[in-house]
Design a protein around this motif. Sequence first.
Motif, PDB file in Angstrom:
ATOM      1  N   PRO A 286     -13.418   9.831  -5.389  1.00 42.59           N
ATOM      2  CA  PRO A 286     -12.078   9.857  -6.015  1.00 42.59           C
ATOM      3  C   PRO A 286     -11.806   8.525  -6.718  1.00 42.59           C
ATOM      4  O   PRO A 286     -11.110   7.652  -6.183  1.00 42.59           O
ATOM      5  CB  PRO A 286     -11.146  10.079  -4.818  1.00 42.59           C
ATOM      6  CG  PRO A 286     -11.873   9.452  -3.666  1.00 42.59           C
ATOM      7  CD  PRO A 286     -13.335   9.681  -3.919  1.00 42.59           C
ATOM      8  N   THR A 287     -12.349   8.364  -7.905  1.00 42.70           N
ATOM      9  CA  THR A 287     -12.403   7.070  -8.594  1.00 42.70           C
ATOM     10  C   THR A 287     -11.046   6.381  -8.701  1.00 42.70           C
ATOM     11  O   THR A 287     -10.888   5.218  -8.312  1.00 42.70           O
ATOM     12  CB  THR A 287     -12.997   7.255 -10.001  1.00 42.70           C
ATOM     13  OG1 THR A 287     -14.246   7.952  -9.884  1.00 42.70           O
ATOM     14  CG2 THR A 287     -13.232   5.898 -10.656  1.00 42.70           C
ATOM     15  N   VAL A 288     -10.046   7.075  -9.245  1.00 40.81           N
ATOM     16  CA  VAL A 288      -8.738   6.464  -9.458  1.00 40.81           C
ATOM     17  C   VAL A 288      -8.107   6.057  -8.128  1.00 40.81           C
ATOM     18  O   VAL A 288      -7.540   4.965  -7.996  1.00 40.81           O
ATOM     19  CB  VAL A 288      -7.809   7.424 -10.229  1.00 40.81           C
ATOM     20  CG1 VAL A 288      -6.408   6.827 -10.338  1.00 40.81           C
ATOM     21  CG2 VAL A 288      -8.375   7.712 -11.611  1.00 40.81           C
ATOM     22  N   PHE A 289      -8.215   6.929  -7.131  1.00 39.27           N
ATOM     23  CA  PHE A 289      -7.678   6.611  -5.803  1.00 39.27           C
ATOM     24  C   PHE A 289      -8.316   5.334  -5.259  1.00 39.27           C
ATOM     25  O   PHE A 289      -7.624   4.461  -4.715  1.00 39.27           O
ATOM     26  CB  PHE A 289      -7.939   7.770  -4.845  1.00 39.27           C
ATOM     27  CG  PHE A 289      -7.680   7.437  -3.396  1.00 39.27           C
ATOM     28  CD1 PHE A 289      -6.400   7.508  -2.874  1.00 39.27           C
ATOM     29  CD2 PHE A 289      -8.720   7.042  -2.552  1.00 39.27           C
ATOM     30  CE1 PHE A 289      -6.157   7.190  -1.535  1.00 39.27           C
ATOM     31  CE2 PHE A 289      -8.495   6.720  -1.227  1.00 39.27           C
ATOM     32  CZ  PHE A 289      -7.206   6.801  -0.719  1.00 39.27           C
ATOM     33  N   LEU A 290      -9.630   5.197  -5.389  1.00 40.34           N
ATOM     34  CA  LEU A 290     -10.341   4.052  -4.838  1.00 40.34           C
ATOM     35  C   LEU A 290      -9.932   2.750  -5.527  1.00 40.34           C
ATOM     36  O   LEU A 290      -9.750   1.723  -4.865  1.00 40.34           O
ATOM     37  CB  LEU A 290     -11.855   4.266  -4.962  1.00 40.34           C
ATOM     38  CG  LEU A 290     -12.429   5.431  -4.153  1.00 40.34           C
ATOM     39  CD1 LEU A 290     -13.913   5.604  -4.439  1.00 40.34           C
ATOM     40  CD2 LEU A 290     -12.202   5.222  -2.659  1.00 40.34           C
ATOM     41  N   LEU A 291      -9.809   2.776  -6.843  1.00 44.68           N
ATOM     42  CA  LEU A 291      -9.426   1.571  -7.576  1.00 44.68           C
ATOM     43  C   LEU A 291      -7.981   1.171  -7.268  1.00 44.68           C
ATOM     44  O   LEU A 291      -7.672  -0.019  -7.106  1.00 44.68           O
ATOM     45  CB  LEU A 291      -9.621   1.789  -9.079  1.00 44.68           C
ATOM     46  CG  LEU A 291     -11.072   2.048  -9.510  1.00 44.68           C
ATOM     47  CD1 LEU A 291     -11.147   2.315 -11.008  1.00 44.68           C
ATOM     48  CD2 LEU A 291     -11.971   0.863  -9.133  1.00 44.68           C
ATOM     49  N   LYS A 292      -7.098   2.151  -7.172  1.00 45.57           N
ATOM     50  CA  LYS A 292      -5.714   1.869  -6.802  1.00 45.57           C
ATOM     51  C   LYS A 292      -5.654   1.320  -5.373  1.00 45.57           C
ATOM     52  O   LYS A 292      -4.894   0.379  -5.091  1.00 45.57           O
ATOM     53  CB  LYS A 292      -4.871   3.138  -6.915  1.00 45.57           C
ATOM     54  CG  LYS A 292      -4.595   3.593  -8.336  1.00 45.57           C
ATOM     55  CD  LYS A 292      -3.971   4.977  -8.382  1.00 45.57           C
ATOM     56  CE  LYS A 292      -2.651   5.037  -7.640  1.00 45.57           C
ATOM     57  NZ  LYS A 292      -2.051   6.395  -7.704  1.00 45.57           N
ATOM     58  N   ALA A 293      -6.440   1.900  -4.494  1.00 49.47           N
ATOM     59  CA  ALA A 293      -6.450   1.461  -3.100  1.00 49.47           C
ATOM     60  C   ALA A 293      -6.943   0.021  -2.977  1.00 49.47           C
ATOM     61  O   ALA A 293      -6.423  -0.755  -2.160  1.00 49.47           O
ATOM     62  CB  ALA A 293      -7.320   2.388  -2.259  1.00 49.47           C
ATOM     63  N   PHE A 294      -7.934  -0.345  -3.794  1.00 48.83           N
ATOM     64  CA  PHE A 294      -8.452  -1.710  -3.753  1.00 48.83           C
ATOM     65  C   PHE A 294      -7.343  -2.721  -4.052  1.00 48.83           C
ATOM     66  O   PHE A 294      -7.175  -3.717  -3.341  1.00 48.83           O
ATOM     67  CB  PHE A 294      -9.596  -1.863  -4.758  1.00 48.83           C
ATOM     68  CG  PHE A 294     -10.053  -3.281  -4.960  1.00 48.83           C
ATOM     69  CD1 PHE A 294     -10.627  -3.998  -3.917  1.00 48.83           C
ATOM     70  CD2 PHE A 294      -9.899  -3.907  -6.184  1.00 48.83           C
ATOM     71  CE1 PHE A 294     -11.046  -5.314  -4.101  1.00 48.83           C
ATOM     72  CE2 PHE A 294     -10.312  -5.219  -6.387  1.00 48.83           C
ATOM     73  CZ  PHE A 294     -10.887  -5.924  -5.335  1.00 48.83           C
TER      74      PHE A 294
END
Length: 527
Positions: A286-294
């Motif tokens: 889940p690319t967008v989720f992962l970058l936002k989570a970072f």
Amino acid sequence: MKHHVRSDKKTFMGIKANATVSLASIFIISILVTATLIKGQSMEDWFKLTQVNVSNSVGWFFILLVNFVFIYTIYLGISKFGKIKIGGVNAKADFSKGSWFAMLFSAGMGIGLLFWSVGEPISHFNNNPFISNTENPAKAAELAVSLSLMHWGFHAWSLYAFVGLALAFFTFNLKLPLTIRSIFHPIFGNKIYGLLGDIIDVIAVIATLFGLASSLGFGVQQINSGLTYLFEIPSTTTIQIVLITIITGFATLSLILGLDKGIRFLSEVSLKLAFVLLVIVIAIGPTVFLLKAFVQNIGFYLFNFFEMGFWTNSYEGVGEKNSWQNQWTIFYWAWWVSWSPFVGIFIARISKGRTIREFVFGVIIVPTLLTFFWFSIFGGSALYQELLGNHIVSEAVNKDFSTAIYYLLEQYPLTKLTSVLTIILVTLFFVTSSDSGSFVVDMLTSGGKHDAPKSQKVFWASMEGLIAGVLLMGGGLAAIQTATVLSGLPFALLIIVMCYSLYKAVNDYYKKYYIFKNEDKKEAIEV
């Protein structure tokens, strides 16, 4: 600045070594190894009880120590001492910054990132002392990653930076041997070449070997789990002993090839493969989720940095055992302390030509950010599945912690490719950690000699594999964690004295070798 430097090398086993340090280290290790093999199950019970008692008694000390070292090391980096160059004003770096960062990362964290980056956030999500995942799953997930970042972040790398800086300064600026005893020269003078120095180096050898054995034990469990997952090879202690033997052989070969052809080459390959795996997981997850989570993870961690870092469970734990903190935070702080002579000596050896400021912030910030990103991607991917209601990774963690990453990769495409890549990475990190550790122990037992004889390299590499194997047979995870805490405690006491000694040496060096070119700006230049 010159010191009277004596050689403390003696002939031992036909090679140039410090016989006292070598024999004492072998004697202590042999007692522990033999007791573990003879006692068997009862030894495992002893390991568990000892870890609880020691952690309950001195956990507060480890917490205070790592926070103090972090603040102290940052101070050295931003102070007037930051302009001092390791090795002198004309010193040139032996390695490019890319190679330098690669070796820092591989030696400092390697295996651990692959073993813990999925299982630890999931474990904290399901069980932590602050919030229940049934009450507020989103907040529990955010906290789970932040607790992991605390354990693997600035505190850990500041310990490495402090010990590494002290060793580098005393070795390259003050021309003392590259051993832990040299850091105590401002306090004890040439007494460091006698029995007192031998005791200091023995403590460092024991801490290094058991700290490294902990990492190797985790790593071989994960390799075995991967082979079980892919090829149905049984996950047993016997298989793990065979794997330790084989991989230790490769580590010995790398060690014999030397720092440049062996360790540096494998470190760079490991970092590149880790980057490939990271990119694949970002792309297929889940690319967008992962970058936002970072981004969110960094903010939450920094905002709660001091509260989490100084938390001791003192009020909440009245009348209770601090089981969570003992198993996680106290274990980690002891682990990083026990690893600090190993990683510190290795970092010192590869850091000539860096200024103190460049060294401090390079060692603390760059690897920490890479670690944060790694945990955010892998831990975030696992937590994403949990928040969707898919509990397969949690079930894997509860059953066998070392399998967590494989069951996570199963939830996304390219499972076979990513699982094979993970096994290769763990193996490479195993090799780089083992040969780096042997490289360090070789120097400690040879009086600071930078290139020990091949026979000595083979001996200590084999000893590391032996300790890891015996701990797995004699108590598994409990034995590994207890050995880490026990070996880290005496070196933690040495770190306190090292802080004073380093400040005294750096301050004296600055006064003698630096002048104020501009009294208003207080700009220092070396003369």
